[in-house]
Design an enzyme around this catalytic site. Structure first.
Site, mmCIF file in Angstrom:
data_model
loop_
_atom_site.group_PDB
_atom_site.id
_atom_site.type_symbol
_atom_site.label_atom_id
_atom_site.label_comp_id
_atom_site.label_asym_id
_atom_site.label_seq_id
_atom_site.Cartn_x
_atom_site.Cartn_y
_atom_site.Cartn_z
ATOM 1 N N THR A 14 0.647 -1.083 0.070
ATOM 2 C CA THR A 14 -0.329 -0.493 -0.175
ATOM 3 C C THR A 14 0.975 1.382 -0.387
ATOM 4 O O THR A 14 0.866 2.074 -0.566
ATOM 5 C CB THR A 14 -1.169 -0.216 1.295
ATOM 6 O OG1 THR A 14 -1.823 -1.408 1.165
ATOM 7 C CG2 THR A 14 -1.807 0.999 1.194
ATOM 8 N N VAL A 15 1.628 0.851 1.058
ATOM 9 C CA VAL A 15 2.156 2.626 0.765
ATOM 10 C C VAL A 15 3.551 2.571 -0.411
ATOM 11 O O VAL A 15 3.694 3.977 -1.014
ATOM 12 C CB VAL A 15 3.442 2.653 2.560
ATOM 13 C CG1 VAL A 15 4.750 3.945 2.833
ATOM 14 C CG2 VAL A 15 2.777 2.546 3.660
ATOM 15 N N GLY A 136 1.113 7.838 10.768
ATOM 16 C CA GLY A 136 0.740 7.990 8.990
ATOM 17 C C GLY A 136 1.013 9.629 8.519
ATOM 18 O O GLY A 136 1.871 9.938 8.782
ATOM 19 N N ILE A 138 0.347 12.593 10.097
ATOM 20 C CA ILE A 138 0.972 13.435 10.718
ATOM 21 C C ILE A 138 1.865 13.968 10.778
ATOM 22 O O ILE A 138 2.992 12.621 10.969
ATOM 23 C CB ILE A 138 0.193 13.166 12.451
ATOM 24 C CG1 ILE A 138 -1.576 12.890 12.201
ATOM 25 C CG2 ILE A 138 0.299 14.707 13.262
ATOM 26 C CD1 ILE A 138 -2.399 12.652 13.236
ATOM 27 N N GLY A 189 -10.906 -6.175 7.440
ATOM 28 C CA GLY A 189 -9.178 -6.001 7.030
ATOM 29 C C GLY A 189 -8.398 -4.713 7.432
ATOM 30 O O GLY A 189 -7.388 -4.763 6.707
ATOM 31 N N LYS A 207 6.151 2.795 18.207
ATOM 32 C CA LYS A 207 5.735 4.718 17.838
ATOM 33 C C LYS A 207 5.998 5.406 18.949
ATOM 34 O O LYS A 207 6.506 6.105 19.134
ATOM 35 C CB LYS A 207 4.383 4.961 17.563
ATOM 36 C CG LYS A 207 3.448 4.459 16.354
ATOM 37 C CD LYS A 207 2.060 4.031 15.800
ATOM 38 C CE LYS A 207 2.469 3.332 14.331
ATOM 39 N NZ LYS A 207 0.829 3.664 14.470
#
Lengths: 428, 428
Positions: A14-15, A136, A138, A189, A207
């Site tokens: 995805t990324v 993400g 931010i 998902g 994180k």
């Protein structure tokens, strides 16, 4: 600075694909902002032939991300494979050894090997940038490391796992039990292959450990994060907390106290009308508190193709512009060993228990609290079924140790049915 | 990079003294983070002998900020005097001419002369940094210019004048009219010497113009900002808006549309349960919307000694670290001329008017709206005094021009008493 900045992207999930799309869609804008063109030289992923949402036929291909990191036509290694060890680590090390900066979204890699990688990168004179690894889209790593660099940081808090926040807010909105919403999230998902990474707080704990290192100038110490997931949060507690004006969040808190560094990732109650309390669904929020700036609140999408790729590209443009800084905001060698606080800072607590419906039951509980040195701020007793009565208590500030002590005393009273629930109320 | 970075600070008001305090309090931390010591060589202010909240006796003194900017022992000129022209401009120009980077909190200077100063600075190979000029301690210039550099920005919104937000929320909370709260704010020292800068939206308009330039790659065009202050907002409108689920904010909105660049600083209704709607008191909030990142919300103190000095020091540390980038995120010469949109993007509107209490009055108003092509989303008619009835209307999306047209038609009906109030509802 008109030579193009050439990326090698490892990982086309995805990324990775999101990043490819930005480079393709915004070539002119990126060149204008970065002061030089940003191009992709080559990519690497598990399968070359997989059907993808972007055309990668114009790029070189490497089966091996280590080979990608070493290519002569790659200036910046963009690591979007994930995984704390294995190929991601090997390729990151190869890029550093080849004198190339690394942009990564890999929180696990840095939470577990951040110190070693940062030292290697600084010895090689290159940077590792990881805005995409935390919250993400931010730009919180940037805000903390750069924007708030003039502040002694007092506390960092965050709701940084969108899946957990989705589960908790969905439980409240739909009145559904944890197990049902967990299965819904799985079907949608939203969960990692190993869901413990999400609901066990591990992903968010990674994180938090990265933010704490920057905030307090300490070596990343994920193994010192007190971790508690959301698996034991019941719809009852969500409802009762709401009745008392609170919401339950999987909240990360890092603060430096006189007793040492506190790092907690655990369910907490926060006031329903606070920015953290109002956070719905998969959105992330990070709260930064500095001695000069006061409280800064940052909110945005914590995951997903566009937001995470946006963070990757912010780091890439910084490199294009020639902005460089130590990986954790100061030289890795100057980071202090994190001394964990053995006692967490005092806070109010929420207690829920069920009492046998006998005269004097409540008095016994109140006495047990008093004996543990805990005073009561508010209490509610609810209408009850034939033989038992749910009781909610919000205490004044106390310690987790005193709460544990009180709970042991409860058991001795013989009037408390089952195990009492105790959840910290974080003062935000 | 072990030579100290030597600051010359011009202006020792609240922000200047706040900056001095940070340098004095955090010398070791700043050196660790910046990679080199940060020291103050000399300062300048209107009065040398004034009693100040920090000891400045160890620094050189200049009566003339231009002389300060030129001093050999000053590496970075920190301009905290304010004022769009005069000494602030002269000293900034002198610093640039001497090849020194400038850190400033001066929104008026950059809003009016940003293009000229940016071109001069880029020609001299130095930067001008102005995080402190917009939204105080919130690192929004950094988030927009750097963190979101991979995004085509769709819209920037912000509540960026704490005094106006204080006045509006105080009116609502205490049920007081504008004039009373305005005098309160003046007594509390919240207002600029010329209060029009605050309540007329000029100060916030300066900030919006700077954000728009970065967001859309256009030359700063403060003269193209549609400005409307909060002077005409009545307690009636605040109450009625609340009844309909909205709050009134002095909201800045910049967006690039097919018709050109829209820049508005004006009272708007926003949903009461949105982050902007929930913003209370003097706090600032900026909302950034990008094509990849979606919506990012930043919240924090928009003014005051600590927060603004925090922003100044963030810029200073960037310079200590050697991070440099074009003043508005791309070379000043590459900024496009801002073509203002002559027609603002459609939006719902809130209308309030008083009707004579005669049969058919409401029908005439509804007909006038229909004739102007405006459809009604919601309408409320309130209980009324003997001869008149207040009516509230929320329209579907329409344009300001159509609203103005409808208001002219209202006057022709003869059933509307006084001037109707129309306020845009910004869809956040």
């Amino acid at each position: 600075m008109t030579d193009p900045l050439r990326l090698g992207i490892a990982g086309l999930g995805t990324v990775g694909i999101g990043t490819v799309k930005i480079v393709q869609r915004h070539a002119e804008m990126l060149a204008r902002r970065g002061g030089r063109p940003v191009v992709i030289s080559a990519v690497s992923a598990r399968s070359r032939s997989k059907n993808r949402d972007a055309d990668i036929s114009g790029y070189g291909w490497e089966d091996d991300p280590v080979a990608l990191a070493k290519r002569d036509d790659v200036d910046v290694f963009v690591e979007l494979m994930g995984g704390s060890d294995g190929p991601a680590k090997a390729a990151t090390e190869a890029a550093i050894a080849a004198g190339k900066p690394v942009v990564t979204a890999n929180k696990a890699l840095l939470a577990l090997h951040g110190q070693e990688l940062a030292e290697a990168a600084e010895a090689a004179g290159v940077s590792i940038r990881f805005e995409a690894a935390v919250a993400g889209g931010i730009p919180v790593i940037k805000a903390l490391t750069e924007g708030l660099a003039g502040n002694a940081i007092r506390r960092v808090m965050g709701v940084m796992n969108g899946t957990c926040n989705y589960i908790l807010t969905r439980m409240e909105d739909a009145g559904l039990p944890y197990e049902t919403v967990f299965e819904e999230a799985r079907a949608l998902g939203y969960l990692e292959a190993d869901p413990t990474l999400d609901v066990g707080g591990i992903d968010a704990g990674h994180k938090l450990a990265l933010l704490a290192a920057i905030a307090f100038g300490t070596r990343v110490a994920f193994d010192k994060v007190e971790l508690e997931g959301i698996e034991r949060i019941s719809i009852d507690d969500i409802r009762h907390a709401a009745d008392m004006g609170y919401r339950i969040k999987l909240l990360g808190v890092a603060q430096m106290t006189g007793r040492g560094l506190e790092q907690r990732m655990s369910p907490c109650l926060v006031p329903a009308d606070s920015p953290l309390g109002q956070l719905q669904g998969g959105t992330n929020m990070v709260v930064l508190e500095g001695d000069s700036v006061g409280q800064i609140v940052l909110r945005g999408a914590g995951a997903g193709e566009g937001p995470t790729a946006s963070a990757v590209m912010g780091d890439v443009i910084d490199i294009a512009r020639g902005c460089d800084l130590p990986i954790f905001g100061q030289l890795a060698a100057s980071l202090a060993e994190a001394v964990p606080a053995l006692v967490t800072a005092p806070a109010p607590y929420y207690l829920r228990m069920t009492l046998v419906d006998k005269p004097g039951a409540l008095a016994k509980v109140a006495t047990a609290l008093g004996d543990a040195g805990i005073s009561i701020d508010r209490m509610r007793q609810y209408g009850h079924s034939d033989t038992s009565a749910p009781v909610l208590i919000v205490t004044h500030r106390t310690t987790g140790a005193d709460i544990a002590h009180a709970i042991r005393r409860f058991e001795e009273t013989g009037v408390v049915l089952g195990a009492p629930v105790a959840i910290r109320i974080e003062e935000v």
